[in-house]
Motif scaffolding. Structure first.
Motif, PDB file in Angstrom:
ATOM      1  N   GLU A  42       0.743  -1.545  -0.378  1.00  0.00           N
ATOM      2  CA  GLU A  42      -0.070   0.268  -0.252  1.00  0.00           C
ATOM      3  C   GLU A  42       1.484   1.087   0.185  1.00  0.00           C
ATOM      4  OE1 GLU A  42      -3.771   1.633   2.646  1.00  0.00           O
ATOM      5  OE2 GLU A  42      -2.379  -0.216   3.135  1.00  0.00           O
ATOM      6  N   ALA A  43       1.510   1.488   0.906  1.00  0.00           N
ATOM      7  CA  ALA A  43       3.121   2.251   0.576  1.00  0.00           C
ATOM      8  C   ALA A  43       4.114   2.701  -0.088  1.00  0.00           C
ATOM      9  CB  ALA A  43       3.480   2.316   1.950  1.00  0.00           C
ATOM     10  N   LEU A  44       3.623   1.396  -0.559  1.00  0.00           N
ATOM     11  CA  LEU A  44       4.694   1.737  -2.457  1.00  0.00           C
ATOM     12  C   LEU A  44       3.869   2.503  -4.327  1.00  0.00           C
ATOM     13  CD1 LEU A  44       7.301   1.166  -4.263  1.00  0.00           C
ATOM     14  CD2 LEU A  44       6.008  -1.187  -4.218  1.00  0.00           C
ATOM     15  N   GLU A  48       4.119   5.373  -5.122  1.00  0.00           N
ATOM     16  CA  GLU A  48       3.808   5.855  -7.260  1.00  0.00           C
ATOM     17  C   GLU A  48       3.302   6.911  -7.951  1.00  0.00           C
ATOM     18  OE1 GLU A  48       3.817   1.643  -8.290  1.00  0.00           O
ATOM     19  OE2 GLU A  48       4.957   0.716  -8.118  1.00  0.00           O
ATOM     20  N   GLU A  49       1.936   7.139  -6.551  1.00  0.00           N
ATOM     21  CA  GLU A  49       1.283   7.744  -6.938  1.00  0.00           C
ATOM     22  C   GLU A  49       1.592   9.211  -6.910  1.00  0.00           C
ATOM     23  OE1 GLU A  49      -2.801   6.930  -5.634  1.00  0.00           O
ATOM     24  OE2 GLU A  49      -2.810   5.119  -5.638  1.00  0.00           O
ATOM     25  N   ARG A  50       1.918   9.483  -5.602  1.00  0.00           N
ATOM     26  CA  ARG A  50       2.366  10.680  -5.327  1.00  0.00           C
ATOM     27  C   ARG A  50       4.074  11.596  -6.950  1.00  0.00           C
ATOM     28  NH1 ARG A  50       2.434   9.438  -0.360  1.00  0.00           N
ATOM     29  NH2 ARG A  50       4.137   8.561  -0.389  1.00  0.00           N
ATOM     30  N   ALA A  51       4.733  10.151  -6.715  1.00  0.00           N
ATOM     31  CA  ALA A  51       5.757  10.437  -8.041  1.00  0.00           C
ATOM     32  C   ALA A  51       5.107  10.524  -9.804  1.00  0.00           C
ATOM     33  CB  ALA A  51       6.604   9.065  -8.267  1.00  0.00           C
ATOM     34  N   ARG A  52       4.397  10.241  -9.966  1.00  0.00           N
ATOM     35  CA  ARG A  52       3.269  10.258 -10.865  1.00  0.00           C
ATOM     36  C   ARG A  52       2.563  12.205 -11.015  1.00  0.00           C
ATOM     37  NH1 ARG A  52       2.127   5.063 -11.104  1.00  0.00           N
ATOM     38  NH2 ARG A  52       0.000   5.385 -10.027  1.00  0.00           N
ATOM     39  N   GLY A  53       2.450  11.602  -9.720  1.00  0.00           N
ATOM     40  CA  GLY A  53       1.960  13.077  -9.918  1.00  0.00           C
ATOM     41  C   GLY A  53       2.303  14.520  -9.792  1.00  0.00           C
ATOM     42  N   ILE A  54       3.605  13.951  -9.297  1.00  0.00           N
ATOM     43  CA  ILE A  54       4.961  15.614  -9.559  1.00  0.00           C
ATOM     44  C   ILE A  54       5.331  15.098 -10.943  1.00  0.00           C
ATOM     45  CG2 ILE A  54       7.458  15.979  -8.590  1.00  0.00           C
ATOM     46  CD1 ILE A  54       6.169  14.450  -5.930  1.00  0.00           C
ATOM     47  N   GLN A  55       5.613  13.852 -11.222  1.00  0.00           N
ATOM     48  CA  GLN A  55       5.820  13.723 -13.268  1.00  0.00           C
ATOM     49  C   GLN A  55       4.845  14.862 -13.638  1.00  0.00           C
ATOM     50  OE1 GLN A  55       5.533   9.871 -14.001  1.00  0.00           O
ATOM     51  NE2 GLN A  55       7.959  10.612 -15.395  1.00  0.00           N
TER      52      GLN A  55
END
Length: 65
Positions: A42-44, A48-55
């Motif tokens: 769940e944490a991973l 990943e979702e946060r990283a996609r948002g930043i990207q």
């Protein structure tokens, strides 16, 4: 993957409960391990979702310039 993590956590809680009721330490421990695995998944997924948002944010800024 977050759903899979929640499923692992639920499965782990059930195993842990069965282990407690039956006095089976191995099943209880497996349940705790399943819960930890689920929390990790769940944490991973959240990371990943946060990283996609930043990207996406960076891409949007780049496209505007």
């Amino acid at each position: 993957m977050a759903d899979k993590g929640k499923m692992d956590q639920a499965k782990g809680k059930a195993k842990e409960a069965v282990g407690k009721v039956t006095g089976n330490d191995r099943i209880k421990t497996e349940g705790k391990m399943d819960q930890a695995k689920g929390k990790s998944k769940e944490a991973l997924s959240e990371a990943e979702e946060r990283a996609r948002g930043i990207q996406d944010s960076l891409r949007d800024k780049r496209d505007k310039t």
